[in-house]
Design a protein around this motif. Structure first.
Motif, mmCIF file in Angstrom:
data_model
loop_
_atom_site.group_PDB
_atom_site.id
_atom_site.type_symbol
_atom_site.label_atom_id
_atom_site.label_comp_id
_atom_site.label_asym_id
_atom_site.label_seq_id
_atom_site.Cartn_x
_atom_site.Cartn_y
_atom_site.Cartn_z
ATOM 1 N N THR A 19 1.039 -0.993 0.041
ATOM 2 C CA THR A 19 -0.150 -0.206 0.124
ATOM 3 C C THR A 19 0.773 0.710 -0.421
ATOM 4 O OG1 THR A 19 -1.743 -1.120 1.095
ATOM 5 C CG2 THR A 19 -1.709 0.817 1.388
ATOM 6 N N ILE A 20 1.706 1.649 0.900
ATOM 7 C CA ILE A 20 3.236 2.864 0.562
ATOM 8 C C ILE A 20 3.060 2.292 -0.616
ATOM 9 C CG2 ILE A 20 5.263 3.522 1.441
ATOM 10 C CD1 ILE A 20 4.037 2.134 4.686
ATOM 11 N N ALA A 21 3.490 1.331 -1.152
ATOM 12 C CA ALA A 21 4.788 1.618 -2.929
ATOM 13 C C ALA A 21 3.621 2.342 -3.649
ATOM 14 C CB ALA A 21 4.948 0.262 -3.309
ATOM 15 N N VAL A 22 2.160 1.206 -3.417
ATOM 16 C CA VAL A 22 1.582 2.502 -4.926
ATOM 17 C C VAL A 22 1.740 3.684 -4.477
ATOM 18 C CG1 VAL A 22 -1.057 2.354 -5.779
ATOM 19 C CG2 VAL A 22 0.870 -0.040 -4.889
ATOM 20 N N VAL A 23 1.143 4.108 -3.236
ATOM 21 C CA VAL A 23 0.482 6.071 -2.941
ATOM 22 C C VAL A 23 1.901 6.345 -3.448
ATOM 23 C CG1 VAL A 23 0.363 7.233 -0.604
ATOM 24 C CG2 VAL A 23 -0.857 5.178 -0.947
ATOM 25 N N VAL A 24 2.937 5.518 -2.901
ATOM 26 C CA VAL A 24 4.129 6.536 -3.245
ATOM 27 C C VAL A 24 4.829 6.233 -4.328
ATOM 28 C CG1 VAL A 24 6.671 6.312 -3.075
ATOM 29 C CG2 VAL A 24 6.328 6.214 -1.012
ATOM 30 N N PHE A 25 4.169 5.808 -5.386
ATOM 31 C CA PHE A 25 4.097 6.078 -7.272
ATOM 32 C C PHE A 25 3.296 6.474 -7.160
ATOM 33 C CE2 PHE A 25 2.692 3.836 -11.071
ATOM 34 C CZ PHE A 25 3.932 4.090 -11.809
ATOM 35 N N LEU A 26 2.158 6.738 -6.827
ATOM 36 C CA LEU A 26 1.241 7.707 -7.343
ATOM 37 C C LEU A 26 1.596 8.701 -7.138
ATOM 38 C CD1 LEU A 26 -2.761 5.562 -7.127
ATOM 39 C CD2 LEU A 26 -1.381 6.133 -8.801
ATOM 40 N N ALA A 27 1.888 9.586 -5.755
ATOM 41 C CA ALA A 27 2.741 10.354 -6.156
ATOM 42 C C ALA A 27 3.693 10.913 -6.880
ATOM 43 C CB ALA A 27 2.792 10.641 -4.317
ATOM 44 N N MET A 28 4.080 10.116 -7.014
ATOM 45 C CA MET A 28 5.780 10.132 -8.329
ATOM 46 C C MET A 28 5.469 10.605 -9.880
ATOM 47 S SD MET A 28 8.841 8.154 -7.207
ATOM 48 C CE MET A 28 9.375 7.535 -7.660
ATOM 49 N N LEU A 29 4.248 9.771 -10.564
ATOM 50 C CA LEU A 29 3.476 9.834 -11.518
ATOM 51 C C LEU A 29 4.045 10.715 -12.437
ATOM 52 C CD1 LEU A 29 2.729 7.567 -13.588
ATOM 53 C CD2 LEU A 29 0.811 7.744 -12.645
ATOM 54 N N PRO A 30 2.874 12.285 -11.664
ATOM 55 C CA PRO A 30 2.645 13.626 -12.100
ATOM 56 C C PRO A 30 3.841 14.162 -13.020
ATOM 57 C CG PRO A 30 0.989 13.153 -10.806
ATOM 58 C CD PRO A 30 1.838 11.996 -10.858
ATOM 59 N N GLY A 31 4.870 13.609 -12.171
ATOM 60 C CA GLY A 31 6.358 14.276 -12.405
ATOM 61 C C GLY A 31 6.992 13.491 -13.377
ATOM 62 N N MET A 32 7.387 12.620 -13.239
ATOM 63 C CA MET A 32 7.609 11.672 -13.784
ATOM 64 C C MET A 32 7.014 11.637 -15.789
ATOM 65 S SD MET A 32 8.460 7.568 -11.688
ATOM 66 C CE MET A 32 6.571 7.641 -13.066
ATOM 67 N N ILE A 33 5.619 11.249 -15.726
ATOM 68 C CA ILE A 33 5.145 11.926 -16.727
ATOM 69 C C ILE A 33 5.351 13.370 -17.234
ATOM 70 C CG2 ILE A 33 2.766 12.488 -18.039
ATOM 71 C CD1 ILE A 33 1.872 10.333 -16.123
ATOM 72 N N ALA A 34 5.039 14.540 -16.398
ATOM 73 C CA ALA A 34 5.784 15.873 -16.693
ATOM 74 C C ALA A 34 7.741 15.707 -17.382
ATOM 75 C CB ALA A 34 5.367 16.919 -15.504
#
Length: 81
Positions: A19-34
């Motif tokens: 759960t922690i890994a998924v939350v951190v990944f979702l927080a990082m996702l917009p920055g990685m896409i940008a």
């Protein structure tokens, strides 16, 4: 403790870590896409993704859309063309 109790603790720890890994990944996702799309405000999108982590992901869809928005660079382009 029985074997069943140990198994239950292992399952609980694995679920908590995933759960922690998924939350951190979702927080990082917009920055990685940008950053991948060479967004002019990629750092701001990254910060926005992490800020939504503390706000309960309420504004996360807006930050994700912002990561995909193509922004025209006004320095070299003429207005109207």
């Amino acid at each position: 403790m029985s074997i069943l109790d140990i198994f239950a603790w292992i399952v609980l720890v694995v679920l908590a870590l995933s759960t922690i890994a998924v939350v951190v990944f979702l927080a990082m996702l917009p920055g990685m896409i940008a950053k991948r799309r060479n967004h002019p405000w990629a750092d701001a999108v990254t910060v926005g993704g992490w800020v939504t982590l503390f706000l309960g992901f309420a504004l996360w869809p807006i930050v994700l859309i912002w990561a995909y928005v193509d922004v025209l660079h006004a320095r070299g382009a003429e207005v109207g063309k």
